[in-house]
Enzyme design. Structure first.
Site, mmCIF file in Angstrom:
data_model
loop_
_atom_site.group_PDB
_atom_site.id
_atom_site.type_symbol
_atom_site.label_atom_id
_atom_site.label_comp_id
_atom_site.label_asym_id
_atom_site.label_seq_id
_atom_site.Cartn_x
_atom_site.Cartn_y
_atom_site.Cartn_z
ATOM 1 C CG ASP A 47 -0.385 -0.086 2.515
ATOM 2 O OD1 ASP A 47 0.847 -0.145 2.601
ATOM 3 O OD2 ASP A 47 -1.132 -0.080 3.517
ATOM 4 C CD GLU A 184 8.084 -0.336 7.281
ATOM 5 O OE1 GLU A 184 7.066 -1.004 7.036
ATOM 6 O OE2 GLU A 184 8.297 0.786 6.783
HETATM 7 O O1 KIV Z 1 3.574 -1.099 1.603
HETATM 8 C C1 KIV Z 1 4.746 -1.496 1.517
HETATM 9 O O2 KIV Z 1 5.459 -1.210 0.555
HETATM 10 C C2 KIV Z 1 5.282 -2.284 2.616
HETATM 11 C C3 KIV Z 1 6.763 -2.494 2.657
HETATM 12 C C4 KIV Z 1 7.391 -1.257 3.145
HETATM 13 C C5 KIV Z 1 7.162 -3.676 3.457
HETATM 14 O O3 KIV Z 1 4.564 -2.715 3.464
#
Ligand code: KIV
Length: 267
Positions: A47, A184
């Protein structure tokens, strides 16, 4: 490189052989083809598209319909990599809602795994999805969908209580049936320890080189970030002649364990 399609089982086998898993976000068919040719193992329709494609300040405005649209585009370009799609903001506010939205991502979008952010409050949802045959990727540490509650994009797990909560939630997610875990922006030592404790693959972003795999936002690793790039990212296009070369360099660096380097690793 094997051309057989990836699955949660093949990623688990990579972990048990000590082979690092290479992952990038992807939002369209052309990049899906390019990432597949470069040997990326997992494509995440994140997202984060709300920020890098749509220009929003956060991921909060992204809808399930938008996620379905981009997941379907990636599915049309992908052949080998495992296709993981994010359940966006409030798409799993209840387990029933999560089941409905996971069905849309998988049946209309072609996702093979759904990813959801959050710890203890999400356990019942992870359990219900797994029981219904939906492979789940849990996401702990920095939770971008909660940015308005936390008040910014900050590293997590730096104090004892928060590290303990992440450790506990990671095990609980695995016990609830999660097949993968994204960590993260947590200290490298914590991420490495969690990766060694869990049997499911742990993919890090801003979590050091000790994880079972790495993921980056595609636009960050191509230097397309308009602001200051995240301290844990690297511009792989700099000094290279094409996007394909940049992605191949990222694949090689993750496989060899040379990305992230010490100065790209949080403590
Ligand atoms: O939305 C995204 O790109 C993510 C990554 C940062 C792991 O969740």
């Amino acid at each position: 490189m094997s051309v057989a399609p990836m699955s949660v089982a093949t990623l688990a086998a990579m972990k048990s052989r000590g082979e690092r898993i290479v992952s990038l976000t992807c939002y369209d068919a052309s990049f899906a083809r390019l990432l597949d040719s470069a040997g990326v193992d997992l494509m995440l329709v994140g997202d984060s598209l709300g920020m890098v494609l749509q220009g929003h300040a956060t991921t909060v405005p992204v809808t399930v319909a938008q996620m379905v649209y981009h997941t379907a585009a990636v599915a049309r370009g992908r052949e080998r990599a495992l296709l993981v799609a994010d359940l966006p903001f409030l798409a799993c506010a209840t387990p029933e809602r999560a089941l409905e939205n996971a069905a849309r991502l998988m049946q209309e979008g072609g996702a093979q795994v759904v990813k959801l952010e959050g710890g203890a409050p999400m356990l019942e949802t992870v359990r219900r999805l797994s029981e219904q045959g939906v492979p789940v990727c849990a996401h702990l540490g920095l939770l971008p969908q909660s940015v308005n509650r936390i008040g910014g994009y900050r590293f997590q797990g730096r104090d004892h209580a928060s590290a303990e909560a992440i450790r506990h939630d990671a095990l609980a997610m695995q016990d609830a049936g999660a097949s993968l875990l994204v960590l993260e922006c947590v200290p490298a030592a914590l991420a490495t320890e969690i990766g060694r404790t869990l049997s499911i693959p742990v993919i890090g972003i801003g979590a050091g080189a000790g994880c079972d795999g790495q993921v980056l936002v595609l636009y960050d690793m191509l230097g397309l970030n308009p602001g200051r790039p995240p301290s844990f990212s690297r511009d792989f296009l700099r000094g290279r002649g094409s996007i394909a070369e940049a992605v191949s360099a990222y694949v090689e660096a993750v496989r060899a364990g040379t990305f992230p380097a010490a100065d790209e690793t949080p403590h």
